[in-house]
Design an enzyme around this catalytic site. Structure first.
Site, PDB file in Angstrom:
ATOM      1  N   HIS A  38       0.921  -1.150   0.153  1.00  0.00           N
ATOM      2  CA  HIS A  38       0.319   0.100  -0.040  1.00  0.00           C
ATOM      3  C   HIS A  38       0.861   1.315   0.079  1.00  0.00           C
ATOM      4  O   HIS A  38       2.073   1.461   0.627  1.00  0.00           O
ATOM      5  CB  HIS A  38      -0.852  -0.014   1.266  1.00  0.00           C
ATOM      6  CG  HIS A  38      -1.795   0.823   1.252  1.00  0.00           C
ATOM      7  ND1 HIS A  38      -1.188   2.268   1.715  1.00  0.00           N
ATOM      8  CD2 HIS A  38      -2.698   1.022   1.484  1.00  0.00           C
ATOM      9  CE1 HIS A  38      -2.881   3.369   1.718  1.00  0.00           C
ATOM     10  NE2 HIS A  38      -3.899   2.042   1.248  1.00  0.00           N
TER      11      HIS A  38
ATOM     12  N   ASP B 168       3.510  -4.680   7.792  1.00  0.00           N
ATOM     13  CA  ASP B 168       1.911  -3.723   7.316  1.00  0.00           C
ATOM     14  C   ASP B 168       1.567  -4.653   7.697  1.00  0.00           C
ATOM     15  O   ASP B 168       0.904  -5.379   7.458  1.00  0.00           O
ATOM     16  CB  ASP B 168       1.668  -3.000   6.370  1.00  0.00           C
ATOM     17  CG  ASP B 168       0.563  -2.252   6.348  1.00  0.00           C
ATOM     18  OD1 ASP B 168      -0.270  -2.262   6.945  1.00  0.00           O
ATOM     19  OD2 ASP B 168       0.517  -2.116   5.029  1.00  0.00           O
TER      20      ASP B 168
ATOM     21  N   GLN C 100      -3.972  -4.987   6.621  1.00  0.00           N
ATOM     22  CA  GLN C 100      -5.463  -5.773   6.708  1.00  0.00           C
ATOM     23  C   GLN C 100      -5.327  -7.612   7.504  1.00  0.00           C
ATOM     24  O   GLN C 100      -5.312  -8.250   7.002  1.00  0.00           O
ATOM     25  CB  GLN C 100      -4.925  -6.301   4.895  1.00  0.00           C
ATOM     26  CG  GLN C 100      -4.994  -4.851   4.394  1.00  0.00           C
ATOM     27  CD  GLN C 100      -6.765  -4.728   4.614  1.00  0.00           C
ATOM     28  OE1 GLN C 100      -7.155  -5.718   4.624  1.00  0.00           O
ATOM     29  NE2 GLN C 100      -6.945  -3.743   3.918  1.00  0.00           N
TER      30      GLN C 100
ATOM     31  N   LYS D  72     -10.145  -0.377  10.332  1.00  0.00           N
ATOM     32  CA  LYS D  72     -10.751  -1.385  10.036  1.00  0.00           C
ATOM     33  C   LYS D  72     -11.130  -2.885  10.443  1.00  0.00           C
ATOM     34  O   LYS D  72     -10.901  -4.672  10.065  1.00  0.00           O
ATOM     35  CB  LYS D  72      -9.244  -2.459   9.367  1.00  0.00           C
ATOM     36  CG  LYS D  72      -9.188  -1.159   7.789  1.00  0.00           C
ATOM     37  CD  LYS D  72      -8.433  -1.509   7.200  1.00  0.00           C
ATOM     38  CE  LYS D  72      -7.229  -0.741   5.833  1.00  0.00           C
ATOM     39  NZ  LYS D  72      -7.925   0.224   4.821  1.00  0.00           N
TER      40      LYS D  72
ATOM     41  N   CYS E 162      -4.295   2.727  -3.575  1.00  0.00           N
ATOM     42  CA  CYS E 162      -3.600   3.190  -3.175  1.00  0.00           C
ATOM     43  C   CYS E 162      -2.114   1.816  -3.153  1.00  0.00           C
ATOM     44  O   CYS E 162      -1.298   2.009  -2.263  1.00  0.00           O
ATOM     45  CB  CYS E 162      -3.823   3.804  -1.473  1.00  0.00           C
ATOM     46  SG  CYS E 162      -4.801   4.660  -1.247  1.00  0.00           S
TER      47      CYS E 162
HETATM   48  C1  LIG Z   1      -2.474  -2.654   3.355  1.00  0.00           C
HETATM   49  C2  LIG Z   1      -2.994  -1.484   4.070  1.00  0.00           C
HETATM   50  N1  LIG Z   1      -1.633  -0.458   4.420  1.00  0.00           N
HETATM   51  C3  LIG Z   1      -1.779   0.219   4.967  1.00  0.00           C
HETATM   52  C4  LIG Z   1      -3.170   0.854   4.870  1.00  0.00           C
HETATM   53  C5  LIG Z   1      -3.145   1.856   4.948  1.00  0.00           C
HETATM   54  O1  LIG Z   1      -4.273   2.297   7.032  1.00  0.00           O
HETATM   55  P1  LIG Z   1      -4.211   3.817   7.107  1.00  0.00           P
HETATM   56  O2  LIG Z   1      -5.480   4.805   6.062  1.00  0.00           O
HETATM   57  O3  LIG Z   1      -5.400   2.831   8.267  1.00  0.00           O
HETATM   58  O4  LIG Z   1      -3.392   3.863   7.939  1.00  0.00           O
HETATM   59  C6  LIG Z   1      -4.264   0.285   4.593  1.00  0.00           C
HETATM   60  C7  LIG Z   1      -5.646   0.891   4.178  1.00  0.00           C
HETATM   61  O5  LIG Z   1      -6.289   0.595   3.092  1.00  0.00           O
HETATM   62  C8  LIG Z   1      -3.709  -0.897   3.523  1.00  0.00           C
HETATM   63  O6  LIG Z   1      -4.777  -1.730   3.481  1.00  0.00           O
END
Ligand SMILES: Cc1ncc(COP(=O)(O)O)c(C=O)c1O
Lengths: 443, 136
Positions: A157, A235, A238, A261, A400
């Site tokens: 992401h 990370d 998910q 999430k 993203c």
């Molecule tokens: C794999 C992953 N990393 C990071 C994020 C970023 O999360 P947040 O927007 O809550 O910081 C997301 C959210 O879409 C994600 O799916």
């Protein structure tokens, strides 16, 4: 709240031919044997699921972006705000002490949820993005030298790419990426070669791709990174919502995740890190709460975890995240994952029967509850609009993750994602809505 | 619910009018909708202050591509003054369907590109944004 009898019978694939008749398409020969998968959590626990969208019952298939909240979470926040709210770590009065206790209890609860050794290792942040930025600023500043390497993957992401690119620019380090195979999985041979060649200081990798649902082989990735002396940041945006997480068994060094999430509110997330690493890192933001002593000449830092929590934090939201973790624990994370895999297996089969539909990513057994797809030459945004008219909420776009989209050579996909409240009937609604989209676009 | 996927819109998407590029256009502009990656490129030949030829190319959703196709038909023969006077309301009227807030940027992309072409590079504020950002 979750009721124990309801909780025991979900995540099962049952053969109930009477409901199958109403959910499956009539032209399918095997209608009678089409499985129905009930919600794992009682749907009545989630007030928003009763909504209608454009006159149709809501089929919320965008939990990977953000999950809906059970009443238990909403009520916990409401109750706390009505009865025990005050600023924390401040006043020597009853209310502030109560609020502080609730906030710190939530921290302990969340720390336990990922099996941290101590609550000192769990820093509350706003979200995954802030957690990663915290490490990419403070750890990187103290440890990266010009010419050092960082190793990411092509399926990250943006929030696990951009902070590292910025850190690399600041210190003159280099960023490398483990490639993704045509199946949408990490190329492990290439990963090993990159570790050998560049001996990175840190590897940052997602636990599950938010686009393809790919589960990454973390134990193997982490062991190999450690063998060349690299730290590993996972990370878990998910991961924590969908899988049992044990940061000690994983043996990672940092783990970042978001509350919103995992059935919790937005505005709260967490960073877990090994105590000795966190101790050695300089602070992130300066301000109240993160200091021990301030003089006009300088300041000394507070103990962990408060050293990294400058200013008034998201107090009510922390309480909400604590309640979310309680709710998930009661469901059982093994069963959450099993439920999502059952739905994914069902959905992959159902969607594959739709002519012109392309599905990205690995087979069901190596992915979580996320399916990205395109339908003929219909643009993902048109698809999302058409599905919305049927009450089906899916995400459309690059999610993203532009480098991954580039790798897949697709500008945008539509993405359906599942969670504890998703049913196979909602997957059927999705499939039927896609058939209608085909008809409208004359595919 | 008003159907934005009317047959004539899908027809413009499937068989766009004035699709392609011009060899040495008087004006050229292109832009992308950062949210969804829709892209429109516009070539114009202008003689005697009027659009003599127009072509567009690009990729994206049915709304952005069909609007571009319809817009090129509409502006053939128009004066630069008339192009400048075009507003988002004209685009919505031309489409003849109601476009929800989530898709308005798709519908307005080709107008944005057209105005960039005749006014010079994007300076940070366009008519549709002006309305979005207005503080009542
Ligand atoms: C794999 C992953 N990393 C990071 C994020 C970023 O999360 P947040 O927007 O809550 O910081 C997301 C959210 O879409 C994600 O799916």
């Amino acid at each position: 709240m979750l009721d124990a009898t309801e909780a025991t019978h979900a995540a099962q694939v049952t053969d109930t031919s009477d409901t199958a008749a109403t959910t499956a398409r009539s032209d399918r020969a095997d209608d009678a044997s089409a499985p129905t998968i009930a919600s794992l959590a009682p749907r009545a626990d989630f007030p928003i699921l009763a909504r209608e969208i454009n006159g149709k019952p809501l089929a919320f298939l965008d939990s990977a972006a953000s999950a809906q909240k059970p009443a238990a979470v909403l009520d916990a926040m409401n109750h706390f705000a009505r009865t025990s709210y005050a600023n924390i770590h401040r006043g020597a009065y009853t209310l502030s002490e109560e609020a502080t206790r609730a906030y710190e209890r939530a921290r302990k609860n969340v720390a336990k949820f990922i099996n941290a050794r101590s609550a000192r290792e769990l820093i509350f942040t706003r979200n995954t993005t802030e957690s990663i930025n915290l490490v990419a600023r403070t750890w990187a500043e103290a440890n990266l030298r010009p010419g050092d390497a960082l190793l990411l993957t092509e399926m990250e992401h943006h929030s696990n790419i951009v902070p590292w690119q910025l850190a690399a620019q600041r210190v003159g380090a280099e960023v490398f990426y483990t490639p993704v195979t045509d199946e949408g999985e990490l190329d492990l041979a290439a990963y090993e070669a990159l570790l050998e060649r560049h001996t990175p200081k840190l590897v940052a990798v997602t636990q599950m791709s938010n686009v393809l649902g790919t589960l990454t082989p973390l134990p193997e990735l982490i062991a190999k990174a450690h063998a060349v002396g690299a730290l590993v940041l996972v990370d878990g945006a998910q991961g924590a919502p969908h899988l049992p997480v044990d940061v000690r068994a994983l043996d990672c060094d940092f783990y970042a995740f978001s509350g919103h999430k995992m059935l919790g509110p937005s505005g709260i997330g967490a960073l877990w890190g090994r105590a000795e690493l966190l101790e050695a890192m300089p602070p992130f933001m300066g301000g109240g709460d993160m200091i021990r002593e301030v003089t006009l000449a300088g300041a000394t830092w507070n103990d962990l975890p408060w050293k990294f929590e400058a200013g008034t934090p998201a107090i009510v939201e922390a309480v909400g995240l604590g309640a979310a973790v309680d709710y998930l624990r009661q469901l059982g994370m093994e069963r959450v994952h099993a439920h999502e895999q059952a739905l994914t297996t069902y959905a992959l089969e159902r969607l594959r029967a739709i002519p012109g539909l392309t599905i990205y990513g690995p087979p069901a057994e190596r992915r979580g509850g996320v399916i990205s797809f395109t339908l003929g030459d219909i643009h993902a945004h048109d698809l999302a609009t058409l599905l919305d008219r049927e009450g089906v909420a899916v995400r459309a776009g690059h999610h993203c993750a532009q480098p991954l989209m580039e790798r897949l050579q697709v500008a945008a996909t539509a993405r359906a994602s599942f969670y504890v409240y998703t049913t196979s009937a909602e997957v059927d609604t999705l499939a039927e809505a896609l058939e209608r989209a085909r008809a409208i676009f004359a595919l | 619910m008003d159907d934005i996927y009317r047959q004539y819109i899908l027809d413009h998407f499937r068989e766009p009018h004035n699709h392609g590029t011009l060899e040495h256009p008087t004006l050229h502009a292109s832009d992308t909708n950062p949210l969804c990656g829709d892209r429109i490129e516009l070539d114009l030949n202008v003689s005697d202050d009027r659009v003599s030829e127009v072509r567009f190319s690009g990729r994206g959703c049915a709304i952005s591509q069909a609007t571009a196709s319809m817009l090129t038909e509409r502006i053939e023969g128009a004066t630069l003054e008339e192009l400048r006077a075009l507003t988002p309301a004209d685009i919505f009227e031309m489409l003849g369907v109601e476009v929800g807030p989530a898709r308005q940027r798709c519908a307005l992309l080709s107008l944005r590109v057209l105005h960039q072409g005749i006014q010079g590079p994007y300076t940070g504020r366009w008519s549709d944004d002006d309305e979005d950002d207005a503080i009542e």
